[in-house]
Design a protein around this motif. Structure first.
Motif, mmCIF file in Angstrom:
data_model
loop_
_atom_site.group_PDB
_atom_site.id
_atom_site.type_symbol
_atom_site.label_atom_id
_atom_site.label_comp_id
_atom_site.label_asym_id
_atom_site.label_seq_id
_atom_site.Cartn_x
_atom_site.Cartn_y
_atom_site.Cartn_z
ATOM 1 N N ASP A 283 -60.045 -19.525 13.880
ATOM 2 C CA ASP A 283 -60.778 -18.883 14.966
ATOM 3 C C ASP A 283 -59.835 -17.991 15.771
ATOM 4 N N GLY A 284 -60.388 -17.321 16.747
ATOM 5 C CA GLY A 284 -59.616 -16.334 17.491
ATOM 6 C C GLY A 284 -58.691 -16.887 18.541
ATOM 7 N N SER A 285 -58.714 -18.193 18.774
ATOM 8 C CA SER A 285 -57.817 -18.773 19.778
ATOM 9 C C SER A 285 -56.650 -19.515 19.154
ATOM 10 N N THR A 286 -56.591 -19.563 17.828
ATOM 11 C CA THR A 286 -55.503 -20.253 17.124
ATOM 12 C C THR A 286 -54.375 -19.276 16.828
ATOM 13 N N SER A 287 -53.166 -19.619 17.243
ATOM 14 C CA SER A 287 -52.032 -18.735 16.980
ATOM 15 C C SER A 287 -51.731 -18.712 15.490
ATOM 16 N N LEU A 288 -51.118 -17.622 15.040
ATOM 17 C CA LEU A 288 -50.747 -17.511 13.632
ATOM 18 C C LEU A 288 -49.700 -18.550 13.253
ATOM 19 N N LEU A 289 -48.871 -18.940 14.201
ATOM 20 C CA LEU A 289 -47.897 -20.003 13.949
ATOM 21 C C LEU A 289 -48.616 -21.315 13.645
ATOM 22 N N GLU A 290 -49.595 -21.657 14.475
ATOM 23 C CA GLU A 290 -50.354 -22.882 14.243
ATOM 24 C C GLU A 290 -51.144 -22.793 12.944
ATOM 25 N N ALA A 291 -51.684 -21.619 12.653
ATOM 26 C CA ALA A 291 -52.442 -21.437 11.415
ATOM 27 C C ALA A 291 -51.558 -21.686 10.197
ATOM 28 N N GLY A 292 -50.345 -21.120 10.221
ATOM 29 C CA GLY A 292 -49.439 -21.318 9.104
ATOM 30 C C GLY A 292 -49.054 -22.771 8.919
ATOM 31 N N GLU A 293 -48.749 -23.443 10.021
ATOM 32 C CA GLU A 293 -48.373 -24.856 9.927
ATOM 33 C C GLU A 293 -49.529 -25.698 9.396
ATOM 34 N N GLU A 294 -50.759 -25.358 9.816
ATOM 35 C CA GLU A 294 -51.926 -26.092 9.328
ATOM 36 C C GLU A 294 -52.144 -25.850 7.838
ATOM 37 N N ALA A 295 -51.769 -24.661 7.378
ATOM 38 C CA ALA A 295 -51.932 -24.334 5.957
ATOM 39 C C ALA A 295 -50.783 -24.860 5.102
ATOM 40 N N GLY A 296 -49.773 -25.440 5.743
ATOM 41 C CA GLY A 296 -48.641 -25.970 5.003
ATOM 42 C C GLY A 296 -47.551 -24.967 4.719
ATOM 43 N N VAL A 297 -47.531 -23.882 5.460
ATOM 44 C CA VAL A 297 -46.494 -22.862 5.299
ATOM 45 C C VAL A 297 -45.310 -23.213 6.200
ATOM 46 N N ILE A 298 -44.095 -23.053 5.693
ATOM 47 C CA ILE A 298 -42.896 -23.283 6.500
ATOM 48 C C ILE A 298 -42.712 -22.088 7.420
ATOM 49 N N MET A 299 -43.033 -22.264 8.679
ATOM 50 C CA MET A 299 -43.031 -21.170 9.651
ATOM 51 C C MET A 299 -41.796 -21.241 10.536
ATOM 52 N N PRO A 300 -41.025 -20.144 10.667
ATOM 53 C CA PRO A 300 -39.921 -20.147 11.629
ATOM 54 C C PRO A 300 -40.474 -20.180 13.049
ATOM 55 N N SER A 301 -39.813 -20.911 13.914
ATOM 56 C CA SER A 301 -40.265 -20.975 15.308
ATOM 57 C C SER A 301 -39.124 -21.461 16.182
ATOM 58 N N GLY A 302 -39.289 -21.255 17.473
ATOM 59 C CA GLY A 302 -38.294 -21.709 18.442
ATOM 60 C C GLY A 302 -38.977 -22.196 19.689
#
Length: 351
Positions: A283-302
């Motif tokens: 949906d439009g309120s989910t950050s792309l970082l959260e989307a990637g983590e939910e999809a199982g993608v290793i996302m860089p973050s700090g």
């Protein structure tokens, strides 16, 4: 310009393609100049779900100011994860972070960190620091929002005998209150420090939508420089109250999360992670970082709030909406911050 010593030049002949320091780091993990690191020297439980982790940083670390934070990296299942934590020791002292087990990285730090473990570090940063000149202070904190303020308290009482500080800390119960025993001892030793524990299970939340609770607890609050750190609702209420009372210049706010516009993500869409060969509808309120983590993608973050830029990822196609401003943007190859961006229609990312 850095200089290479003759000894290093000779050593590099035998270690190429690696540098001599790469071998030295096997013996001393703090020796690397490529990645700042720290060795855990103590782990002190604070509550059943929190602990203070002391560490000795390697070269490249600079002394922190009271109230600043640092990015901390840990290895979880072979993946290096970064999060930002407030430094809780007095300014300039050997650093420590106080962590509450909330989220995968914090859970790992609290439950599994041991003396001798190596942490990956970034230098201290942040503008939530003490005023340049002495003045009466008011600190309003809740939960882990006490951590940067604790550094300020420890700094002030040790350096200034004339410190005038009122700390109002909100917690569910006294047992949940961080640093309760130390704060009690410090307030008994230093007359200029007043500590008020606001227990929500007994009194309800500290109400900052009006001046009533402040007037009853700290009658001279308008004459004090105020610092507030805690949940977003508390920070928003304090900001509105100080503005409405026409004392906004006396309030300093520290946020652990970005200020997001309500519904700022727009329509959302299908997010495709090209390199990982995964996709997810969000949906439009989910950050792309959260989307990637939910999809199982290793996302860089700090920091996860749009400050450190550790999460930047190339946009291959589509447009994104900045969750803080509502602005829609997107050009092929543009580096976007996934922690504060949401899909504004179908999005393809190079990760």
């Amino acid at each position: 310009m850095s200089r290479i010593s003759p000894l290093s030049r000779v050593a590099s002949v035998f270690t190429t393609p690696l540098a001599p320091e790469d071998f030295l780091s096997l013996v001393n993990p703090l020796s690397s100049s490529r990645q700042l690191r720290g060795v855990v020297t103590a782990v002190v439980p604070e509550t059943p779900d929190s602990a203070t982790i002391h560490f000795r940083p390697g070269r490249g670390w600079r002394a922190h100011e009271a109230g600043q934070y640092a990015r901390i990296g840990v290895e979880i299942d072979g993946v290096r994860q970064w999060r930002s934590y407030s430094l809780t020791t007095a300014g300039g002292e050997d650093p420590a972070i106080t962590v509450t087990a909330n989220g995968a990285v914090s859970e790992a730090l609290v439950r599994h960190t041991r003396v001798g473990d190596v942490l990956f570090l970034a230098p201290p940063q942040g503008d939530f620091v003490l005023p340049e000149h002495p003045r009466p202070l008011l600190m309003l904190t809740a939960g882990s929002g006490l951590t940067p303020v604790m550094s300020m308290v420890r700094t002030l009482v040790r350096r200034r005998s004339d410190a005038d500080l009122v700390l109002v800390h909100s917690s569910r119960s006294l047992e949940d209150a961080l640093f309760r025993e130390e704060l009690s001892a410090l307030s008994a030793e230093h007359p200029g420090l007043t500590v008020v524990h606001w227990v929500t299970s007994e009194r309800g939340r500290l109400d900052l939508t009006s001046t009533a609770d402040l007037e009853a607890t700290v009658p001279d609050w308008r004459g004090r420089a105020a610092y507030v750190c805690g949940p977003a609702a508390m920070l928003d209420a304090a900001t509105d109250l100080w503005r409405d009372q026409q004392v906004p210049g006396q309030l300093v706010v520290e946020r652990f999360a970005p200020v997001l516009l309500e519904g700022a993500g727009g329509e959302g869409g299908l997010v495709t992670f090209e390199t990982s060969d995964k996709e997810i509808e969000v949906d439009g309120s989910t950050s792309l970082l959260e989307a990637g983590e939910e999809a199982g993608v290793i996302m860089p973050s700090g920091c996860r709030m749009g400050i450190c830029h550790s999460c930047v990822t190339p946009l291959l196609a589509g447009q994104v909406r900045d969750l803080r401003t509502g602005e829609v943007h997107g050009d092929e190859g543009q580096l976007i911050q996934t922690c504060v961006s949401a899909a504004a229609g179908p999005v393809h990312l190079e990760i």
